[in-house]
Design an enzyme around this catalytic site. Structure first.
Site, PDB file in Angstrom:
ATOM      1  N   ASP B  75       0.823  -1.218   0.000  1.00  0.00           N
ATOM      2  CA  ASP B  75       0.000   0.000   0.000  1.00  0.00           C
ATOM      3  C   ASP B  75       0.855   1.265   0.000  1.00  0.00           C
ATOM      4  O   ASP B  75       0.317   2.373   0.007  1.00  0.00           O
ATOM      5  CB  ASP B  75      -1.036  -0.006   1.146  1.00  0.00           C
ATOM      6  CG  ASP B  75      -0.428  -0.266   2.499  1.00  0.00           C
ATOM      7  OD1 ASP B  75       0.744  -0.693   2.564  1.00  0.00           O
ATOM      8  OD2 ASP B  75      -1.121  -0.042   3.503  1.00  0.00           O
ATOM      9  N   HIS B  76       2.175   1.092  -0.018  1.00  0.00           N
ATOM     10  CA  HIS B  76       3.069   2.235  -0.160  1.00  0.00           C
ATOM     11  C   HIS B  76       3.976   2.104  -1.379  1.00  0.00           C
ATOM     12  O   HIS B  76       4.611   3.077  -1.777  1.00  0.00           O
ATOM     13  CB  HIS B  76       3.913   2.412   1.113  1.00  0.00           C
ATOM     14  CG  HIS B  76       3.082   2.774   2.312  1.00  0.00           C
ATOM     15  ND1 HIS B  76       3.057   4.043   2.838  1.00  0.00           N
ATOM     16  CD2 HIS B  76       2.201   2.050   3.038  1.00  0.00           C
ATOM     17  CE1 HIS B  76       2.207   4.074   3.868  1.00  0.00           C
ATOM     18  NE2 HIS B  76       1.669   2.879   4.008  1.00  0.00           N
ATOM     19  N   ASP B 161       3.563   4.875   8.351  1.00  0.00           N
ATOM     20  CA  ASP B 161       3.066   3.830   9.263  1.00  0.00           C
ATOM     21  C   ASP B 161       4.095   3.602  10.361  1.00  0.00           C
ATOM     22  O   ASP B 161       5.274   3.394  10.061  1.00  0.00           O
ATOM     23  CB  ASP B 161       2.855   2.522   8.495  1.00  0.00           C
ATOM     24  CG  ASP B 161       1.745   2.638   7.454  1.00  0.00           C
ATOM     25  OD1 ASP B 161       1.071   3.682   7.405  1.00  0.00           O
ATOM     26  OD2 ASP B 161       1.554   1.668   6.687  1.00  0.00           O
ATOM     27  N   ASP B 193      -0.102   8.846  11.061  1.00  0.00           N
ATOM     28  CA  ASP B 193      -0.872   7.617  10.852  1.00  0.00           C
ATOM     29  C   ASP B 193      -2.066   7.551  11.815  1.00  0.00           C
ATOM     30  O   ASP B 193      -1.909   7.662  13.027  1.00  0.00           O
ATOM     31  CB  ASP B 193       0.077   6.436  11.104  1.00  0.00           C
ATOM     32  CG  ASP B 193      -0.560   5.073  10.878  1.00  0.00           C
ATOM     33  OD1 ASP B 193      -1.694   5.017  10.379  1.00  0.00           O
ATOM     34  OD2 ASP B 193       0.106   4.059  11.196  1.00  0.00           O
ATOM     35  N   SER B 364      -0.715  -5.690  15.896  1.00  0.00           N
ATOM     36  CA  SER B 364      -0.802  -4.651  14.869  1.00  0.00           C
ATOM     37  C   SER B 364       0.545  -3.965  14.685  1.00  0.00           C
ATOM     38  O   SER B 364       1.347  -3.888  15.622  1.00  0.00           O
ATOM     39  CB  SER B 364      -1.856  -3.625  15.287  1.00  0.00           C
ATOM     40  OG  SER B 364      -1.814  -2.505  14.417  1.00  0.00           O
ATOM     41  N   HIS B 366       0.602  -0.811  13.805  1.00  0.00           N
ATOM     42  CA  HIS B 366       0.280   0.617  13.868  1.00  0.00           C
ATOM     43  C   HIS B 366       0.074   1.086  15.306  1.00  0.00           C
ATOM     44  O   HIS B 366      -0.397   0.337  16.164  1.00  0.00           O
ATOM     45  CB  HIS B 366      -1.001   0.897  13.072  1.00  0.00           C
ATOM     46  CG  HIS B 366      -0.881   0.573  11.620  1.00  0.00           C
ATOM     47  ND1 HIS B 366      -0.425   1.479  10.683  1.00  0.00           N
ATOM     48  CD2 HIS B 366      -1.140  -0.566  10.925  1.00  0.00           C
ATOM     49  CE1 HIS B 366      -0.409   0.921   9.491  1.00  0.00           C
ATOM     50  NE2 HIS B 366      -0.852  -0.330   9.601  1.00  0.00           N
ATOM     51  N   ASP B 441      -6.963  -4.190 -13.647  1.00  0.00           N
ATOM     52  CA  ASP B 441      -7.204  -5.632 -13.732  1.00  0.00           C
ATOM     53  C   ASP B 441      -6.132  -6.233 -14.620  1.00  0.00           C
ATOM     54  O   ASP B 441      -5.120  -5.586 -14.901  1.00  0.00           O
ATOM     55  CB  ASP B 441      -8.626  -5.940 -14.215  1.00  0.00           C
ATOM     56  CG  ASP B 441      -8.846  -5.577 -15.677  1.00  0.00           C
ATOM     57  OD1 ASP B 441      -7.911  -5.021 -16.308  1.00  0.00           O
ATOM     58  OD2 ASP B 441      -9.946  -5.836 -16.186  1.00  0.00           O
TER      59      ASP B 441
END
Lengths: 547, 547
Positions: B75-76, B161, B193, B364, B366, B441
């Site tokens: 995601d980064h 994060d 974050d 976690s 985070h 896609d």
């Protein structure tokens, strides 16, 4: 079947065991407990809800002596109209549950047909060879009961959904004394709710919700909108009390919620003065700080009141800055995305949003681990059958039972359709009946198979491409440009080129001689072509006509 | 744009703000921080992943002076190949992050083209007018950094994060001292974050996972299979250590996991002896009690190793009774259903399954509320911009900031595309750039619009019915029986009757005179007919040919 065997078969439950329907069988006699529906998972496309497969009961319909509905939640009542279409038997339930059943059955045109019989917690009813003792249990709806089922094989305790709440909203705790009394003569087997088997400790009392709601009402500057399940009668009572103490009028929005309020008030399960309640129209004309509104949609369902409010498509009113919105609920597994999306949208509209993750505005209606152990100690069963949960919950429940001293070999973790038999004080696995899901949509119960759902899944991935081809039977040539329709398929903005490409493939097949099935050949060629061009695999159909 | 304005624009993030890409702009200079992808929600049909809309950067590509990637999570990092296709600039990252980027870029044929530059926590780099101080942060992947971005307008702290873990697996805690040092001259704004803003307290240290894994290894009778994210390098280190101490060999299965192990070992972020590691083939030949296997699929993805194991479709080995399976992960919102279904299936295969709900086999990566407050105290920012979270998280983060003394008017909760500007020590909202989702896609980034997705949704509900009609242009009569194809639509077992009914509707339209568009009329009539017969609304297409 031998006469002295008690057979218990869980039917239905989407990934859960026996939640929606349990079958108790002794000799030529069947007692059915609950008849509920399940909500579809995200990949069950186009399905409204799911019901247990009742084939086993239909095949044995002459044996069914009675149906007991333990409480008024959809996952215990929702399939009753479908069952009654096939099986006739008296239906026993407590007053509130029966009130809710009457509304449901009336909607299916079954109000007259059903033989509804009112029973009360504390009573004992005889159903064939079963002597059923009803005991009160706390749950997130009033008037729920658990069952002590006295059978010739021994006493079975069927907890149904329960928690041990010492300070429930209606002041009516689970009936410990009756449970202990029923257990005095020895309990053959306990079939108990496993929903929260992963949760340590003790489920908080409904009372904690009072405090959280009070804090919300103390500080909300404008309207307060509270979303909850339509069946969460005790939550309505709590909201009514706090609204009254804060000088706010209360409106209920949503048909199912209004229906339930009406029945529960009529039967005395909801108590508040008439002067408290206003219509939504009246509420909207009052100063915002004098209004509370209860709505449906706590699961983020797009067509519910809260869902429509979040997307500004509600008919009567909109969310405005200054509104405080409370989601008095817990996301049902699979609904998390919808619920959080709804919360984000409501924040974006300027509302203050209060939900379970940030304030205790909801508590579970199911027992946690310490309560489950208490039930085991109160009943001291010889055998334990964890039910009402997914396999992972049943497994944890089985571990808890072992922790309090039940031998592992006396615990049966079973799946739906797998019967267990008790004979001469022993437990063993019995026969197995098939329990496929029965999918219900707007058309009713017929027709939606796994195959149809796989086709829908395929359509949902890359859409569909349809090609109509008409060929002269003498020349073998196309008489017109092919009719090409595209839906849910993306040609990456190159529709003209793709259309030309498809036409070329059609011509290619026509030019190749001796093809037995030009239709299939075209579909295959077009699929290959589309994949090579777009890396997508739409469903391709060719209508081939030779005239 | 005036020269003395610092403008910050969050780009992308599915319901989250700025997680995947943040743009820092001063005069004619842009610094990009991160370029990640998002995973689609359940109703985004046929989409593999989503990337930010980079239009703003493409329009300003000449201004882009550099790209910093803070750590190696998808995601980064995942959208970097897409960004590099449009924008050229040096890419700064720490050694592990760069190692992972090299693998990713090579897969996209961009290995040569990208200008990758290695940096280290503690260093300061000059990128245009930005003097960027990198400080180490703990997260669920090693070698992550936060940024102190010194700009002419003031110091910005970009946390990325992070968590404050006093006992991280690699012994390298977040750099409190450097953070305090950077803050000494005053911090203009903190962008931090918000992921766990709803979570009270302090996120547990990775250390607690050691104890939980030890308990699992102490008692597992057979093989131990541990599923985790392929990028969770520190978890691999933990598993390796406990496997070694318990005399088990360790195999890694899954390409992405093997790639990451290779890089992390090469660069020294994963430390264990060669003798510990075996291939999966070797592992399968060892006694079960001497083996641990790490696999991908902790989110229940059907095509992952764990997903295939749960449905007995794995190629090399199957789950057998006696296996202990650990899901060292937390379900990503929207994945709960998949994860729990996978757990239930593994239980059904006879395995013992250990997961977050029943044992602390995951923590976690985070910060929780107390850590977020600590960061606020360490940096004492004038302004706070909560980022990296859904709106609900940003709102809670804003409340936390107020609790520690930041005035409400100094906190900006913004959405993606909404820029904020800092000028002369003041903060104000700036312009807004559109940030639609860009769906990716197998065909790449082009083509999947919201419209296409709505069409797919329609197809997924009740399927499709296609009808090919050929009519004689002189007589106006059908020359053949219509060609009818049904897919994903259920005729409730009455296909013949429905087919006859469709044909009748087609004839009806032909008999009515003066129709401008018989095709549309037929589609409308057939739809009405099918609804009246089945209460379903399939997509209906007619290919109408007059010859």
């Amino acid at each position: 079947m031998k006469r002295n065997i008690l057979k218990i078969t869980p039917l239905g439950g989407l990934g859960e065991v026996g939640r929606n329907c349990m079958v108790y069988e002794y000799g030529e006699n069947i007692l059915v407990v609950d008849s509920g529906l399940m909500f579809p998972e995200n990949d069950m496309l186009g399905v409204d809800y799911i019901i247990p497969d009742f084939t086993y009961l239909v095949q044995n319909r002459s044996k069914v002596r009675g149906i007991i509905i333990t409480h008024g939640h959809e996952d215990h009542t929702g399939a009753l109209p479908h069952l009654l279409a096939e099986v006739q038997a008296p239906i026993y339930s407590t007053p509130l549950t029966q009130g809710m059943l009457e509304v449901k059955l009336a909607k299916h045109g079954l109000a007259q047909k059903a033989d509804l019989r009112t029973v009360h917690a504390g009573e004992t009813i005889n159903i064939g060879p079963f002597k059923v003792h009803l005991f009160h249990v706390c749950h997130s709806i009033p008037d729920g009961v658990g069952l002590g089922i006295e059978t010739p094989a021994g006493m079975i305790i069927h907890s149904s959904d329960y928690k041990f709440d010492h300070t429930p909203v209606d002041g009516w705790p689970s009936d410990y004394a009756r449970l202990a009394e029923l257990s005095r003569g020895g309990v053959l087997a306990l079939l108990a709710d496993s929903t929260n088997a992963e949760r340590p400790g003790w489920t908080p009392s409904e009372k904690v919700v009072d405090a959280a709601l009070n804090r919300v009402f103390d500080r909300a500057p404008g309207r307060i909108i509270i979303a909850s399940f339509a069946s969460l009668i005790s939550r309505m009572q709590q909201v009514a009390a706090v609204a009254e103490s804060h000088g706010r009028k209360l409106a209920f929005v949503g048909t199912s919620m209004q229906d339930n309020v009406k029945i529960a008030r009529k039967l005395g399960y909801l108590k508040f003065p008439d002067s408290l309640v206003v219509s939504i129209e009246q509420a909207l004309n009052l100063p915002p700080a004098e209004v509370a509104i209860m709505v449906t949609g706590s699961q983020g369902e797009p067509t519910s009141i809260l869902g429509r409010l979040s997307t500004t498509r509600n008919r009567l009113f909109d969310v405005v800055p200054g509104d405080t919105i409370v989601l008095s609920s817990h996301p049902i597994p699979g609904n998390e995305e919808n619920v959080y999306r709804t919360i984000n949208r409501l924040f974006a509209l300027g509302a203050d949003v209060i939900y379970e993750a940030i304030a205790p505005v909801h508590v579970s209606g199911h027992a946690s681990q310490e309560e489950m152990k208490l039930l085991l100690h109160l009943t001291r069963p010889q055998f334990v059958v964890p039910v009402h949960g997914e396999l992972r919950h049943l497994k944890q429940h089985a571990l808890l039972a072992q922790q309090v001293g039940v031998p592992a070999e006396n615990i049966a973790v079973i799946e739906n359709g797998q019967s267990i038999e008790f004979v001469d004080g022993a437990m063993k696995l019995g026969g197995r009946v098939p329990t496929p899901y029965v999918f219900v949509d707007s058309s009713g119960v017929a027709g939606i198979s796994e195959d149809v759902m796989r086709e829908r899944e395929k359509l949902s991935q890359d859409g569909v491409v349809m090609v109509g081809v008409v060929v002269d039977r003498f020349t073998g040539r196309m008489m017109q440009t092919p009719n090409i329709r595209i839906f849910g398929f993306s040609a990456n903005g190159e529709t003209d080129a793709i259309t030309a490409g498809i036409q070329k493939r059609v011509e290619g097949v026509l030019q190749r001689s001796g093809s037995g099935s030009p239709e299939r050949d075209m579909e295959k060629d077009i699929s290959t072509y589309l994949y090579s061009e777009t890396h997508r695999r739409p469903v391709v159909f060719v209508s081939f006509n030779k005239v």
